[in-house]
Design a protein around this motif. Structure first.
Motif: not given
Length: 304
Positions: A90-99, A147-165
């Motif tokens: 979340l620190n790296l990517t956009a709130p909407i991407n994370a959600a 120009s994207a509001s997200g972040n590749l590494l941030g999005d991958l970390l959110i996927i790993l977060n979703a996997t662990s949860f």
């Protein structure tokens, strides 16, 4: 109040709290507290609260090597890996991407349920998984541009977060059938606190806390009391009466609320591309959920 109404009300409140957290947490980090330092504040505070509460209220002990090992695994997956990956992402990517990427949790729950609980995975479920994964992949892939509001590494970390949860939801279910909610949550947070402390201790000592405005202190208080204590209690309590997939299904509400809050506060922009990828993710999860519902109806078993 009917027990099922209480379960759904609890899960709805959890979704509202988590949906708000995406934008509120972005206010705090990294300008005031680093992501790992914020995790230490949250997890250690919750561990102390739950530990004291469990000691004086329930006084229940977890017995047996198998259950104690499961508690440790829940602490690793549900607290340590989950929190470290979420706030780093979340620190790296956009709130909407994370959600939006959090919507993959039910897919993860299905996969781990098939592996650990031997749940049958049919063609409809496989199709749903593939469609949802396509949507998640496109969302992550398009986050690479400047120009994207997200972040590749941030999005991958959110996927790993979703996997662990998702793994946590499957692992904690059997424990909820044998012990009180506060007992499980207090042990899980104790394990998590021990694991996250080495990662965030230096970030915890860095800020000048006396300079924090009231709004930042309010945001931190919300994340400790609301997101950490209240949400985990309600989520874990609901698992006593609901299936892991029902709890995971309420993740659908998070992006809706997160989008409304993020756009309303000017923290992010909802583009048509994100809308398209979101539809793919939701369609995939819907197919998985419908497949699970059809199996339940055929077996005439009410798991929820």
């Amino acid at each position: 109040m009917n027990k099922q109404v209480q379960v759904h009300a609890s899960l709805f409140l959890v979704a509202l709290i988590y949906g708000s957290n995406y934008s509120i947490a972005k206010e705090v980090m990294p300008a005031y507290v680093g992501p790992f330092g914020l995790i230490v504040i949250r997890v250690v505070s919750a561990a102390l609260f739950f530990g004291i509460f469990a000691r004086f209220v329930t006084k229940e002990k977890i017995v047996g090597r198998a259950d104690n090992m499961r508690v440790i695994l829940c602490g690793v997956a549900g607290i340590a890996v989950n929190q470290l990956c979420f706030f780093s992402g979340l620190n790296l990517t956009a709130p909407i991407n994370a959600a939006l990427l959090q919507v993959t949790v039910p897919i993860v729950v299905l996969i781990f349920s098939a592996i650990l609980l031997h749940e049958r995975v049919g063609k409809r479920k496989v199709t749903g998984i593939l469609i949802a994964c396509l949507g998640a992949f496109l969302l992550i892939y398009t986050s690479r541009g400047e120009s994207a509001s997200g972040n590749l590494l941030g999005d991958l970390l959110i996927i790993l977060n979703a996997t662990s949860f998702g793994l946590y939801l499957v692992l904690v279910k059997p424990l909820m059938q044998r012990y009180q909610t506060i007992t499980i949550v207090s042990r899980i947070f104790t394990v998590g606190a021990v694991l996250v402390l080495p990662f965030g201790f230096s970030q915890l000592l860095t800020p000048t806390y006396s300079s924090f405005p009231v709004s930042i202190w309010a945001a931190i208080l919300f994340m400790v009391l609301g997101v950490t204590i209240v949400a985990y209690l309600l989520n874990t309590w609901a698992l006593r009466y609901a299936s892991p997939s029902l709890v995971g299904a309420y993740i659908y509400l998070q992006p809706v609320m997160a989008i409304l809050i993020a756009v309303g506060l000017g923290k992010d922009v909802f583009t048509w591309q994100k809308g398209l990828y979101a539809l793919l993710i939701f369609a995939g999860v819907y197919l998985v959920s419908r497949a699970k519902q059809r199996v339940r109806e055929e077996q005439k078993v009410n798991f929820e």
